[in-house]
Write a protein that holds these residues in place. Structure first.
Motif, PDB file in Angstrom:
ATOM      1  N   ILE A 292       0.843  -1.072   0.097  1.00  0.00           N
ATOM      2  CA  ILE A 292       0.163   0.215   0.104  1.00  0.00           C
ATOM      3  C   ILE A 292       0.946   1.113   0.059  1.00  0.00           C
ATOM      4  N   SER A 293       0.723   2.295  -1.037  1.00  0.00           N
ATOM      5  CA  SER A 293       1.288   3.626  -0.873  1.00  0.00           C
ATOM      6  C   SER A 293       0.229   4.694  -1.016  1.00  0.00           C
ATOM      7  N   GLY A 294       0.577   5.609  -0.494  1.00  0.00           N
ATOM      8  CA  GLY A 294      -0.302   6.834  -0.444  1.00  0.00           C
ATOM      9  C   GLY A 294      -1.536   6.801   0.914  1.00  0.00           C
ATOM     10  N   ASP A 295      -1.978   7.811   0.675  1.00  0.00           N
ATOM     11  CA  ASP A 295      -3.303   8.136   1.483  1.00  0.00           C
ATOM     12  C   ASP A 295      -4.506   8.087   0.990  1.00  0.00           C
ATOM     13  N   GLU A 296      -5.745   6.940   1.443  1.00  0.00           N
ATOM     14  CA  GLU A 296      -6.932   7.073   0.723  1.00  0.00           C
ATOM     15  C   GLU A 296      -7.790   8.057   1.219  1.00  0.00           C
ATOM     16  N   THR A 297      -7.318   8.943   2.016  1.00  0.00           N
ATOM     17  CA  THR A 297      -8.229   9.791   2.480  1.00  0.00           C
ATOM     18  C   THR A 297      -8.479  11.046   1.620  1.00  0.00           C
ATOM     19  N   GLY A 298      -9.854  11.315   1.476  1.00  0.00           N
ATOM     20  CA  GLY A 298     -10.218  12.106   0.149  1.00  0.00           C
ATOM     21  C   GLY A 298     -10.783  11.378  -1.154  1.00  0.00           C
ATOM     22  N   TYR A 299     -10.662   9.999  -1.052  1.00  0.00           N
ATOM     23  CA  TYR A 299     -11.248   9.163  -1.951  1.00  0.00           C
ATOM     24  C   TYR A 299     -12.766   9.040  -1.471  1.00  0.00           C
ATOM     25  N   ASP A 300     -13.506   9.167  -2.747  1.00  0.00           N
ATOM     26  CA  ASP A 300     -14.760   8.866  -2.424  1.00  0.00           C
ATOM     27  C   ASP A 300     -15.164   7.221  -2.088  1.00  0.00           C
ATOM     28  N   ALA A 301     -16.273   6.941  -1.276  1.00  0.00           N
ATOM     29  CA  ALA A 301     -16.512   5.515  -0.914  1.00  0.00           C
ATOM     30  C   ALA A 301     -16.624   4.531  -1.673  1.00  0.00           C
ATOM     31  N   ALA A 302     -17.636   5.166  -3.003  1.00  0.00           N
ATOM     32  CA  ALA A 302     -17.599   4.232  -4.156  1.00  0.00           C
ATOM     33  C   ALA A 302     -16.729   3.900  -4.801  1.00  0.00           C
ATOM     34  N   ALA A 331      -1.613  -1.418  -4.065  1.00  0.00           N
ATOM     35  CA  ALA A 331      -2.826  -0.390  -4.190  1.00  0.00           C
ATOM     36  C   ALA A 331      -2.029   0.990  -4.029  1.00  0.00           C
ATOM     37  N   ALA A 332      -1.993   1.885  -4.935  1.00  0.00           N
ATOM     38  CA  ALA A 332      -1.300   3.458  -4.715  1.00  0.00           C
ATOM     39  C   ALA A 332      -2.285   4.415  -4.989  1.00  0.00           C
ATOM     40  N   TYR A 333      -2.443   5.463  -3.944  1.00  0.00           N
ATOM     41  CA  TYR A 333      -3.207   6.325  -3.726  1.00  0.00           C
ATOM     42  C   TYR A 333      -2.611   7.481  -4.247  1.00  0.00           C
ATOM     43  N   GLY A 334      -2.878   8.124  -5.397  1.00  0.00           N
ATOM     44  CA  GLY A 334      -2.171   9.396  -5.937  1.00  0.00           C
ATOM     45  C   GLY A 334      -3.022  10.616  -5.843  1.00  0.00           C
ATOM     46  N   PRO A 335      -2.574  11.682  -6.306  1.00  0.00           N
ATOM     47  CA  PRO A 335      -3.290  12.675  -5.994  1.00  0.00           C
ATOM     48  C   PRO A 335      -4.535  13.021  -7.052  1.00  0.00           C
ATOM     49  N   SER A 336      -4.689  12.371  -7.948  1.00  0.00           N
ATOM     50  CA  SER A 336      -5.646  12.417  -8.953  1.00  0.00           C
ATOM     51  C   SER A 336      -6.380  11.269  -9.201  1.00  0.00           C
ATOM     52  N   VAL A 341      -3.225  -3.208  -8.536  1.00  0.00           N
ATOM     53  CA  VAL A 341      -2.565  -3.868  -9.526  1.00  0.00           C
ATOM     54  C   VAL A 341      -2.683  -5.330  -8.686  1.00  0.00           C
ATOM     55  N   VAL A 342      -3.419  -6.295  -9.393  1.00  0.00           N
ATOM     56  CA  VAL A 342      -3.364  -7.660  -8.844  1.00  0.00           C
ATOM     57  C   VAL A 342      -2.545  -8.589  -9.659  1.00  0.00           C
ATOM     58  N   THR A 343      -1.340  -9.282  -9.504  1.00  0.00           N
ATOM     59  CA  THR A 343      -0.508  -9.860 -10.110  1.00  0.00           C
ATOM     60  C   THR A 343      -0.449 -11.397  -9.664  1.00  0.00           C
ATOM     61  N   ASP A 344      -0.556 -12.286 -10.435  1.00  0.00           N
ATOM     62  CA  ASP A 344      -0.536 -13.748  -9.861  1.00  0.00           C
ATOM     63  C   ASP A 344       0.380 -14.724 -10.886  1.00  0.00           C
ATOM     64  N   ASN A 345       0.627 -15.946 -10.488  1.00  0.00           N
ATOM     65  CA  ASN A 345       1.476 -16.685 -11.120  1.00  0.00           C
ATOM     66  C   ASN A 345       0.901 -17.890 -11.668  1.00  0.00           C
ATOM     67  N   GLY A 346      -0.458 -17.728 -11.803  1.00  0.00           N
ATOM     68  CA  GLY A 346      -1.367 -18.656 -11.941  1.00  0.00           C
ATOM     69  C   GLY A 346      -1.180 -19.315 -13.498  1.00  0.00           C
ATOM     70  N   VAL A 394      -4.216  -7.562 -13.524  1.00  0.00           N
ATOM     71  CA  VAL A 394      -5.422  -7.053 -13.252  1.00  0.00           C
ATOM     72  C   VAL A 394      -5.220  -5.639 -12.678  1.00  0.00           C
ATOM     73  N   THR A 395      -5.399  -4.463 -13.695  1.00  0.00           N
ATOM     74  CA  THR A 395      -5.181  -3.010 -13.233  1.00  0.00           C
ATOM     75  C   THR A 395      -6.378  -2.512 -13.295  1.00  0.00           C
ATOM     76  N   VAL A 396      -6.560  -1.826 -12.270  1.00  0.00           N
ATOM     77  CA  VAL A 396      -7.895  -1.026 -12.016  1.00  0.00           C
ATOM     78  C   VAL A 396      -7.639   0.454 -11.577  1.00  0.00           C
ATOM     79  N   THR A 397      -7.937   1.500 -12.230  1.00  0.00           N
ATOM     80  CA  THR A 397      -7.701   2.785 -12.004  1.00  0.00           C
ATOM     81  C   THR A 397      -9.173   3.369 -11.931  1.00  0.00           C
ATOM     82  N   VAL A 398      -9.251   4.271 -10.719  1.00  0.00           N
ATOM     83  CA  VAL A 398     -10.337   5.274 -10.554  1.00  0.00           C
ATOM     84  C   VAL A 398      -9.814   6.558 -10.151  1.00  0.00           C
ATOM     85  N   PRO A 399     -10.764   7.551 -10.804  1.00  0.00           N
ATOM     86  CA  PRO A 399     -10.211   8.961 -10.303  1.00  0.00           C
ATOM     87  C   PRO A 399     -10.688   9.366  -8.904  1.00  0.00           C
TER      88      PRO A 399
END
Length: 409
Positions: A292-302, A331-336, A341-346, A394-399
């Protein structure tokens, strides 16, 4: 097209009645002998004019063609002339006030002014022909001035009546437009309600699949494991039962949290939820690492909930379908934007056709719908050439500020 001269229907009958009463009174009190035939013709002309009013109102409506309206005006002028000739009192000259009044109502302001000027000219011509030097006689000059004043008042009243009639027509048009707009708004409201209902159904379906579906799948896997290792490895079997019990408890907890969130809007912590999920998925055959990197504060619950559901789906696919032994969750919380990112060796998605990125699996499709509603995106790599040791990424990005906050619940 002309309007019928009935915008002020009470004016002509009142004037006809007044002229009839004035002419009758003059005949009764006059010193001259009464000419009964003349008086009867005078009265008959006024009665015909009175009868013409209801006939006109009954047979003609707004939008009467100019031809019939002009014919009606001509009939009135003829009857006015007959009555004026038969009237010994001179009161019937007031009837000609109705000519410009009627013309204004039927054909417009210009017609009213022209006919009014014509009436004045006709009166002046009559005086000039039959009354020598009338302009030096106060009675005739006074009559002319009073007649001109009556014409001005009649034209003013006609103008007011026309404006009132036009205003009523505009109001009726506006009311018709409002009624049509109301019907359209009702249709739109019905469509919005239908779309909202469909959207809520989809949201509930995604929620059931992502939350309860994940835990039920985990329970099934753990029970299968417990059954398989019951004789050979009792400790592993007992741990699998314990993990299944935890998944069942977690499913119940999430249901309660969802209901509580609807009531109290309690904050959701993605970092804590991911750590809890990784800790309980790990066993002697699966290692889950969390970064985990960054701070999730300020992100919408949705947005945070969408990332958590995506992590659940990716972990379930990697563990159950890909048979991975190692899964990395970052999981990385950026300013915007926030990125998961979920990576597996399956074995990748090739081992699970229903869950392929281009397939129709409800899990992947639901994940994409949930994230795209927030203005984010989902990228899936199946055994990328750059990382041959991995099964899928699997990479998921949300604003940070979702387009439809709260749509995904």
């Amino acid at each position: 097209m002309a309007s019928p001269p009935t915008a002020v229907p009470w004016v002509p009958p009142v004037l006809y009645t007044a002229v009839l009463a004035g002419g009758g009174y003059h005949a009764a009190v006059s010193d001259r002998p009464v000419h009964w035939a003349q008086t009867a013709g005078f009265a008959a002309g006024l009665v015909l004019l009175l009868l013409l009013e209801p006939v006109e109102r009954r047979r003609f409506t707004r939008g009467t063609p100019a031809g019939p309206a002009a014919a009606l005006l001509a009939v009135r002028v003829v009857l006015f002339s007959v009555v004026a000739v038969l009237d010994g009192s001179g009161v019937s000259r007031a009837l000609f006030v109705l000519v410009p009044f009627t013309a204004h109502l039927a054909f417009g302001r210009r017609a009213g002014l022209l006919t009014g000027a014509g009436c004045v000219a006709l009166l002046v011509t009559g005086y000039t022909v039959w009354v020598p030097r009338w302009w030096v006689q106060a009675a005739y000059v006074s009559d002319l001035l009073m007649f001109a004043l009556a014409l001005a008042l009649a034209l003013s009243m006609a103008a007011v009546a026309v404006r009132e009639q036009q205003g009523r027509a505009r109001l009726e048009g506006i009311l018709a437009e409002l009624e049509q707009s109301h019907e359209q708004l009702s249709d739109y409201a019905l469509r919005v309600a239908e779309l909202s209902t469909a959207g809520e159904r989809n949201r509930v379906a995604r929620e059931i699949h992502d939350s309860l579906g994940h835990h039920l799948t985990a329970i099934a896997i753990q029970l299968e494991k417990a059954e398989a290792f019951r004789e050979r490895d009792p400790l592993a079997s007992a741990k699998a039962v314990s993990d299944a019990r935890w998944s069942a408890g977690r499913a119940l907890t999430e249901v309660r949290e969802s209901v509580s969130a609807l009531r109290d809007a309690r904050p959701f912590s993605l970092t804590r939820a991911l750590a809890d999920l990784a800790r309980h998925l790990e066993d002697d055959r699966l290692t889950v690492t969390l970064d985990i990197s960054g701070d999730e504060t300020g992100y919408d619950a949705a947005s945070l909930t969408a990332l958590y559901r995506a992590a659940q789906e990716a972990l379930t696919n990697a563990h159950r379908h890909g048979r991975a032994t190692r899964i990395e969750v970052a999981a990385a919380y950026g300013p915007s934007a926030a990125r998961l990112v979920v990576t597996d060796n399956g074995q990748g998605f090739g081992a699970a056709p229903a869950a392929r990125p281009s397939g129709t699996g409800f899990g992947i499709r639901g994940m994409r719908e949930r994230v795209e509603l927030l203005g984010g995106r989902v990228d899936i790599e199946d055994r990328p050439a750059s990382r041959p040791a991995t099964g899928a990424v699997v990479t998921v990005t949300v604003p940070r500020s979702p387009l439809l906050a709260g749509s995904s619940g």
